[in-house]
Design an enzyme around this catalytic site. Sequence first.
Site, PDB file in Angstrom:
ATOM      1  N   TYR A  51       0.852  -1.196   0.000  1.00  0.00           N
ATOM      2  CA  TYR A  51       0.000   0.000   0.000  1.00  0.00           C
ATOM      3  C   TYR A  51       0.888   1.247   0.000  1.00  0.00           C
ATOM      4  O   TYR A  51       1.924   1.261   0.678  1.00  0.00           O
ATOM      5  CB  TYR A  51      -0.868   0.046   1.259  1.00  0.00           C
ATOM      6  CG  TYR A  51      -2.000  -0.947   1.295  1.00  0.00           C
ATOM      7  CD1 TYR A  51      -3.207  -0.655   0.688  1.00  0.00           C
ATOM      8  CD2 TYR A  51      -1.869  -2.166   1.953  1.00  0.00           C
ATOM      9  CE1 TYR A  51      -4.267  -1.563   0.732  1.00  0.00           C
ATOM     10  CE2 TYR A  51      -2.912  -3.078   2.001  1.00  0.00           C
ATOM     11  CZ  TYR A  51      -4.105  -2.762   1.391  1.00  0.00           C
ATOM     12  OH  TYR A  51      -5.136  -3.666   1.437  1.00  0.00           O
ATOM     13  N   TYR A 108       0.033 -10.076   0.699  1.00  0.00           N
ATOM     14  CA  TYR A 108       1.058  -9.425   1.524  1.00  0.00           C
ATOM     15  C   TYR A 108       1.087 -10.034   2.928  1.00  0.00           C
ATOM     16  O   TYR A 108       0.086 -10.551   3.423  1.00  0.00           O
ATOM     17  CB  TYR A 108       0.868  -7.905   1.572  1.00  0.00           C
ATOM     18  CG  TYR A 108      -0.458  -7.411   2.127  1.00  0.00           C
ATOM     19  CD1 TYR A 108      -0.685  -7.338   3.501  1.00  0.00           C
ATOM     20  CD2 TYR A 108      -1.459  -6.979   1.267  1.00  0.00           C
ATOM     21  CE1 TYR A 108      -1.886  -6.857   4.009  1.00  0.00           C
ATOM     22  CE2 TYR A 108      -2.668  -6.503   1.756  1.00  0.00           C
ATOM     23  CZ  TYR A 108      -2.869  -6.448   3.134  1.00  0.00           C
ATOM     24  OH  TYR A 108      -4.056  -5.975   3.624  1.00  0.00           O
ATOM     25  N   ARG A 129      -1.981 -12.320   3.908  1.00  0.00           N
ATOM     26  CA  ARG A 129      -3.344 -12.054   3.474  1.00  0.00           C
ATOM     27  C   ARG A 129      -3.551 -12.565   2.059  1.00  0.00           C
ATOM     28  O   ARG A 129      -2.713 -12.346   1.182  1.00  0.00           O
ATOM     29  CB  ARG A 129      -3.634 -10.535   3.444  1.00  0.00           C
ATOM     30  CG  ARG A 129      -3.676  -9.799   4.763  1.00  0.00           C
ATOM     31  CD  ARG A 129      -4.728 -10.250   5.753  1.00  0.00           C
ATOM     32  NE  ARG A 129      -5.987 -10.774   5.247  1.00  0.00           N
ATOM     33  CZ  ARG A 129      -7.009 -10.061   4.772  1.00  0.00           C
ATOM     34  NH1 ARG A 129      -6.930  -8.753   4.729  1.00  0.00           N
ATOM     35  NH2 ARG A 129      -8.128 -10.638   4.375  1.00  0.00           N
ATOM     36  N   HIS A 169      -6.882  -9.390  -2.091  1.00  0.00           N
ATOM     37  CA  HIS A 169      -8.213  -8.867  -1.754  1.00  0.00           C
ATOM     38  C   HIS A 169      -8.332  -7.397  -2.151  1.00  0.00           C
ATOM     39  O   HIS A 169      -7.342  -6.691  -2.256  1.00  0.00           O
ATOM     40  CB  HIS A 169      -8.494  -9.014  -0.252  1.00  0.00           C
ATOM     41  CG  HIS A 169      -7.525  -8.248   0.601  1.00  0.00           C
ATOM     42  ND1 HIS A 169      -6.307  -8.755   0.954  1.00  0.00           N
ATOM     43  CD2 HIS A 169      -7.587  -7.008   1.148  1.00  0.00           C
ATOM     44  CE1 HIS A 169      -5.657  -7.866   1.689  1.00  0.00           C
ATOM     45  NE2 HIS A 169      -6.410  -6.781   1.815  1.00  0.00           N
ATOM     46  N   HIS A 187     -10.583  -4.048  -0.827  1.00  0.00           N
ATOM     47  CA  HIS A 187     -11.492  -3.510   0.195  1.00  0.00           C
ATOM     48  C   HIS A 187     -12.616  -2.737  -0.479  1.00  0.00           C
ATOM     49  O   HIS A 187     -12.371  -1.993  -1.442  1.00  0.00           O
ATOM     50  CB  HIS A 187     -10.739  -2.564   1.127  1.00  0.00           C
ATOM     51  CG  HIS A 187      -9.651  -3.220   1.918  1.00  0.00           C
ATOM     52  ND1 HIS A 187      -9.842  -3.710   3.181  1.00  0.00           N
ATOM     53  CD2 HIS A 187      -8.354  -3.484   1.609  1.00  0.00           C
ATOM     54  CE1 HIS A 187      -8.710  -4.227   3.629  1.00  0.00           C
ATOM     55  NE2 HIS A 187      -7.789  -4.107   2.696  1.00  0.00           N
TER      56      HIS A 187
HETATM   57 FE   LIG Z   1      -5.805  -4.977   2.798  1.00  0.00          FE
END
Ligand SMILES: [Fe+2]
Length: 242
Positions: free
Chosen positions: A110, A149, A159, A162, A164
């Site tokens: 991110y 990640y 994770r 995905h 959000h």
């Molecule tokens: Fe996330």
Amino acid sequence: MNAKPTPPLPRYRAYDRDTQPEHLYPPYASTVKRAPHEPLLPLQASLSEITGPVFGFERIRANDWDLTRQGKGEPIGERIVVTGRVLDANGRPVPHSLVEIWQANSAGRYPHRRDTHNAPIDPNFFGAGRTMTDEQGRYRFVTIRPGEYPWRNHYNAWRPAHIHFSVFGASFLTRLITQMYFPGDPLLEYDPMFMSVPDPRARQRLVSTFEWEHTIPEQALGYRFDIVLRGRDETPTENPFA
Ligand SMILES: [Fe+2]
């Protein structure tokens, strides 16, 4: 002069048991400290929660729905189309509803100062998009398939890929924050966020489906993700206490 009688406030249907994440789910570590230990009390909804806010078109910019065109150049990664419908408790489309997404880049990073994962940042990918549903409740984004990640929930925790989602629907009470996953991801069964929804059939509502119909030849694979804001088929939310 006689005052008009106030019409009754709309009521929202409840979801079925086990179709939403458990507030306390010890494998999802942060819920241990944050989940309430006393039973929750139902609150009577008032007019202010049921009526607002509704966001106008003017806040959406032209390229907000296309995350591959927000930088000076094209982002690295596999282009995908993510599309679907926003539906209410009775399966009716929810038109003119704000849909927002945010996600990691193709390397699983991110662009946020608190993301210290040592994967590269993509200068052409900002990872956030917004759009409004049309008359049939449909939305559509073009983006990059997000990378998996690591997170520090437990040893060797990763994770699944995905995206959000935040969907407002008609009011604050129908706002739903959730995550969309990809079909066949081997990390799903190891993911405490995904597994915190007890009912396995409800969990599958979080997994998008691959669709030829929305796949663009030589350009992008298509995925469909429908979102139900309330009722028996409600899309599971993120754990609000995580
Ligand atoms: Fe996330």
